[in-house]
Design an enzyme around this catalytic site. Structure first.
Site, PDB file in Angstrom:
ATOM      1  CB  THR A  19      -0.932   0.020   1.225  1.00 56.99           C
ATOM      2  OG1 THR A  19      -0.158   0.127   2.405  1.00 56.99           O
ATOM      3  CG2 THR A  19      -1.804  -1.200   1.282  1.00 56.99           C
ATOM      4  N   GLY A  20       1.993   1.225  -0.663  1.00 56.63           N
ATOM      5  CA  GLY A  20       3.013   2.251  -0.626  1.00 56.63           C
ATOM      6  C   GLY A  20       2.541   3.646  -0.868  1.00 56.63           C
ATOM      7  CB  THR A  21       0.823   4.145   1.844  1.00 52.88           C
ATOM      8  OG1 THR A  21       0.256   2.988   1.413  1.00 52.88           O
ATOM      9  CG2 THR A  21      -0.077   4.772   2.836  1.00 52.88           C
TER      10      THR A  21
END
Length: 219
Positions: A19-21
């Site tokens: 979920t690099g976020t």
């Protein structure tokens, strides 16, 4: 992609979904605003453009997810289950601090196996709106907090733009602007912005679509 809260700062495993976020939460008098972007990636590929990273832990308590998508959701599910039992035993809703402690304990216990960072935010009758960071077994309450890969681009903005005593609408605007700035700069953040305003009256969910995002000087 380096993930906030990843053990030893390690790199993601090949093909793992992240979920690099950009996640964020802000306290105001009587509640909190919590927000996130919606991009989920596996390596160089975007596998979901509209994933809601705001996961409910209890009626007035949410967490914002970052790191490995599967790991973060597993922690949120375990915490929600424990808080449901906790509420049944006490016959009253759990405190936000109790929820943050549950998340912190799970994160620390499985720190060698799970790569995720959850930010906990919510409202209770004792302390009102609260925001807690739980990274790497730490537990700290803050008036506002940011996390995820996109947060590195907006520390200067949030430090300059935050004002104590902001209204709910000002907190929503502050959160929207900060996440939109991060999405502009961070290749691992994108999609739409999810917002949840949590008060004693309930939770107000909003989605800021792509054509509604704030525009900045270089666009």
């Amino acid at each position: 992609m380096l993930r906030t809260g990843a053990p030893n700062g390690d790199l993601p495993r090949a093909g793992e979904v992240h979920t690099g976020t950009t996640i964020m939460a802000v306290e105001f008098d009587g509640g909190v605003v919590v927000g996130s972007d919606s991009r989920v990636s596996a390596g160089e590929a975007v596998v979901n453009r509209v994933f809601d990273k705001l996961s409910p832990l209890h009626q007035h308590i949410y967490c914002a997810l970052s790191g490995s998508a599967a790991d973060a959701q597993a922690i949120a599910d375990m915490a929600a289950y424990q808080l449901e039992l906790h509420g049944m035993e006490l016959e009253e809703p759990p405190l936000v601090l109790a929820a943050a402690n549950v998340v912190r304990n799970i994160t620390y216990k499985y720190r060698e196996d799970l790569s995720a960072h959850l930010m906990v935010a919510g409202w209770d009758q004792r302390e009102g709106g609260q925001v807690y960071g739980t990274m790497s077994g730490m537990l700290i309450r803050q008036p506002f907090a940011i996390g995820g890969s996109g947060s590195t681009y907006i520390y200067g903005y949030v430090d300059a733009a935050y004002k104590p005593g902001m209204s709910p609408e000002e907190c929503r605007r502050f959160t929207t602007n900060a996440i939109a700035l991060a999405m502009k700069r961070d290749g691992s953040s994108g999609g739409v912005i999810y917002l949840a305003t949590i008060t004693g009256a309930g939770v107000d969910h909003r989605v800021i679509l792509g054509d509604e995002l704030p525009r900045f000087y270089d666009e």
